[in-house]
Design an enzyme around this catalytic site. Sequence first.
Site, short mmCIF file in Angstrom:
data_model
loop_
_atom_site.label_atom_id
_atom_site.label_comp_id
_atom_site.label_asym_id
_atom_site.label_seq_id
_atom_site.Cartn_x
_atom_site.Cartn_y
_atom_site.Cartn_z
N GLU A 234 37.31 -13.79 -10.92
CA GLU A 234 36.69 -13.77 -9.58
C GLU A 234 37.79 -14.22 -8.65
O GLU A 234 38.23 -15.36 -8.70
CB GLU A 234 35.48 -14.70 -9.59
CG GLU A 234 34.55 -14.49 -8.42
CD GLU A 234 34.74 -15.58 -7.40
OE1 GLU A 234 35.61 -15.40 -6.51
OE2 GLU A 234 34.04 -16.59 -7.49
N CYS A 271 34.97 -19.09 -2.02
CA CYS A 271 35.19 -17.66 -2.28
C CYS A 271 34.27 -16.79 -1.45
O CYS A 271 34.53 -15.61 -1.25
CB CYS A 271 35.05 -17.35 -3.76
SG CYS A 271 33.67 -18.18 -4.53
#
Lengths: 494, 494
Positions: A234, A271
Site C-alpha cells: 500500500e 495514506c
Amino acid sequence: MSEASDLIEETDSLGVGSICDRALDIAPELDNVGRLARASALRTVALALEGHRSDIVRTADAETALGDGRLNAELTRTEYQCDLFAEVLEEGSYLEVTRDSARKTVMGDQPDLRRFLVPIGPVAVFGASNFPLAFSVPGGDTVAAIASGCPVVVKAHPSHQLTSQLCADIMAAALAKAGLPDSSLQLVSGQQAGLDLVQNPAIKAVAFTGSLVGGKALMAAIGSREDPIPFYGELSSINPIIVLPSAAKSRAVEIGRGLAASGTTSNGQLCTKPQTVYIPVGEDGDAVVEAMSSVFAAMNAQPYLNAGISMAFSNGVHRLQSDSRIHKLAPQPDAEMEWQRPTLLSVSCSDAPDAIMGEVFGPLQVAVRYTDLDDLVEGLRLIPGSLTATMHAELLDKEMVNTIVAALRTKVGRFIFNGYPTGVMVSWGQNHGGPWPATTSIHTSVGATSIRRFLRPITFQSAPEWILPTVLRDDYEIPKRIDGALVLPSSSSS
Amino acid sequence: MSEASDLIEETDSLGVGSICDRALDIAPELDNVGRLARASALRTVALALEGHRSDIVRTADAETALGDGRLNAELTRTEYQCDLFAEVLEEGSYLEVTRDSARKTVMGDQPDLRRFLVPIGPVAVFGASNFPLAFSVPGGDTVAAIASGCPVVVKAHPSHQLTSQLCADIMAAALAKAGLPDSSLQLVSGQQAGLDLVQNPAIKAVAFTGSLVGGKALMAAIGSREDPIPFYGELSSINPIIVLPSAAKSRAVEIGRGLAASGTTSNGQLCTKPQTVYIPVGEDGDAVVEAMSSVFAAMNAQPYLNAGISMAFSNGVHRLQSDSRIHKLAPQPDAEMEWQRPTLLSVSCSDAPDAIMGEVFGPLQVAVRYTDLDDLVEGLRLIPGSLTATMHAELLDKEMVNTIVAALRTKVGRFIFNGYPTGVMVSWGQNHGGPWPATTSIHTSVGATSIRRFLRPITFQSAPEWILPTVLRDDYEIPKRIDGALVLPSSSSS
C-alpha cells in the site's frame, strides 16, 4: 525521537533465518488449532493490549510525538480490529466451503469435490512509519494473517522500535496464553533484516504499508527469489476531492474547513490524506478556498514522524512551488519554518502540471480550480490510481457526479460522498486499496476481506469421510455453497 | 502440422497497440451491460460453438492431431464452461455485495459502507499448446474474464492458429449478436505480439497456461512495466500419486492400469499428468508396477503437439535415464522410436534424485518404490508445489493417509482419493492451482471462483441512493452480507 532505535539490536542474517525456520515449523500447528481457537486468541490479544494501554501510548508517543489522543484512538482501533477478525473467524464464510456432489454431467462423471481455503504460510509484515499501532506490529496485516492461520514475522519500523518490541512482547504472551504455538508472532529489526526476510524461502507473502520507493525496493528483492510470492503493498495515493458547484454554493465554509482539517490531521502523514482538491472557479469556489486558507494560515509547523519525511516534504513543496503555474496561498512566504508548515497551493485545472499528481507525504493540499465539467473531467484524466476519491455534491449535481464516478471508477478503491477520506473504519465492507500506485493488490488491506490475501484454495476430490478435514464434512455447520447454492447454517437467523 | 501458422499474419506492435486501445475503450461498456447480459451472451457463445462443432473439431484436429474423440469432448467442456459462468453471473454471489450500516462504534461513527467487486480491466490470455479449445481462445481464462466484465485479448498459440482464429470469429460474432460491445474478444498472433501485449499499459492482468520457461519469460516482460499487474501462470506440475499398501494389496492390477492410462492419455501432454508414482516395495507393489509396465510396453509412439515438445520429451527422458539410480521398465531399449514412446522408469525412494521432480511434459511416468512410511514421507519432502496429489488407499491405510495429507498440504491444490488427476471437472468447488512452480496464484484457474482473478473491490461510503450503483441499493435482490451476516435473496430456496 531517534535514540530509541539504538536500543533495539538489528537482526543479523542468521537470526532472520532461524526466525523464519521457526515460523515455518509452527505453521501447521497454527493452522490445526482451528479458527475458533484463533478467534479466542485474538480476543485475548485485544484484552492484553488494553491492559497495557498506558505503557503502549507512552512508549509510542515518546517515539512518534503523535500525541495521546491520536495514539489512544489508534490502540482502540487495533483492539477493535482483533475483535472484528475474531467475528470473521467465528462466522466462517471466509473459508469459502464449497461442495459439489458426485453426479453425471455432459462432461462425464463429476466426482465429489469439496473446496475450502487454507493458510498460505508464514507472512512478513512491514510496520509503517505513520501508524505505530494500527499499521505496525498489532496492525491490520498482522491480525488478518494470524487470523488466517499464518505465522507472522514483523519487520519493525525504525521510527518506533520500542513500541514495536513492547507490542510484540504483549501479543506473543497473549497468543501463547491462549494456546497458540510459540513464535506465531516474531519480530526482526534492521533494513538488511527486512531484505533477508522477504527473500527467505519460508516466507510466502509480504504485506507492506509505506512509500513507493520503499515498496519498489522490496519488490526488487522479492523478484530475486526463485518462487514469486504475493507482495501486498500500500504505497502512494493523492486521494482527490471534488467539490461540485451546488455543494460549494450551499456549504462553502464548512467544506473548506473540513478539507483543510482532513489534509492536515496527523500533520498530513496519512495514506488517505486528500492532496488534490478540485474546486469550481467563481465566488462559491473562492469561499471554499478562503476557508481552507484561513485554517492553513493559522497553523504552525507540527512534528514529523522522522527526519526523512520532514526533508522529503520540504523538497516536495519546494519543487511544486518552483513551477510558475502553481501559486502559494498559505503559509506566508518567509514565515517562520515556512518549508515545514502546512501548505496550501493553488493551480488552474487546465494548467495543472503532472507533478501535483505525485504524493507529497505531509500537510500539503493543492486547490485545483476548474471552470466547468469538461475542464474538470479533462483534469481528472491525470489522476493516478488512488485509495479514495471524494465528492461533495448536492442532488442538483447529479449528472456531474455520474460523469465523475464513471471517469474515476477504474482509478480508485473507495468513493466517499460529503465526507473525508481520512479515518478508515475497520469493518466488513471496507476497501482500503486501489490500482497502482495506490497498491499492488486486488484485495483490501483493511477490513474483513483482507484475510483473503493470506489464504489459498485446496479441493478434496472423492475423499471418504474419514479423510476429510472437519470443516468439509457433511454435518459441519458453516456457511457453505452446495451444488452452486449458498446454504446458511441452521443456527443462522437468515 | 506447422504450415497452418503461415496462414495467420503476425500482429505488429502498432496492431497490438490499437487492439489494446480498443479493449480499454470498450471496457466500461462491457462492465455496464451488467452481469445478466453477459450471462446471456455466454450462453449464446456456447450455442454458436456448438453450431460450428464439426468445423472446429476438423480444424483443431488438422493442427494438433489430438483426434476427434478428445476434441469433441474438449468442445463440450468449453460450452459447459460458458453455461457454468452464466450460472455464476446469474447467482450473483461473485460480486461479494456487502453493506455496513451507519452506526456508532468504539472507534467512532461508522459511515454507511457498501462494497462490491468490479472488473480489473482488459485481460491478456495466452492459449496453451495442449488444449486448443479448453485452455485457449474459448477456454476458461477467456470465459471467466468476459464473465467478470473484462475485455479479453488472446495471444493465439502457434500450434493451433487456425483453430484460434476460427473460434475467435465465432465467439466475437456471438458476443456482438448478444449485445456485448465489439472488440470484447480480440486476437493477436506472434511471439513479439505476446510480449508487446503484456507490456501494454491497457492490460491489467495476464492469464497463461504453459511451460515454466514460457511463464518466466512473460514474468520478466511484465516486470519491465511501470505498474505491476497480476500474472496468473499455470506452469509446471508433477502430480504425485501415492499407492498405499492396503490399496496395492486389494487392487494392484486395476490401479496399475489406471495409473498408466492417466499418465499416457493425450500422450501425457496434460498439466495434471501424474509423473511420479510412489509404490510400496514387495509383491503387491510389484504387481502394480507389472500392470503399469504391460500397458507401457504395448504402446507405440503417439503424435506430439509440436516438434519442440517432442524434442524436450526425448531430452528429458534421456537425461533421467543417464542417472544410474534410475531403471527403465518400458519401452524395450532399442525399440523403434524408443525416445518418443511412452516411457516408464523406476527408482528406489531413498535413492531418488531431484531430477525426477522436474516436469517432463509427455508420456513419462516414474515408479518410486518406498519401503515404509518413513521412507515415503522422506521422499515426499522433495516434491515441489503441484496442482494435485493422489492417494490410492483403503481404510486400513488411514494413519498413513493422514500423515501424507499433512506432509503434502502446503504443496498441492487438489487431493484426489482412489482416482486420477487427469480430467478436471469445471464446477463450483474445483481448484486447479497450487504453490509454485505449479502456479503463481492464490486463485484457481478452473471453476467458478477463477472469476475472482479479474475483479477488485470498490466501496461506496455514505453514498445517497441516487449515486449508488444498482447492485448496491437496498432493495436489490442478490446474496449479500449485511452488517456481517450473510443474507440470501427472498426468492432463494435456502
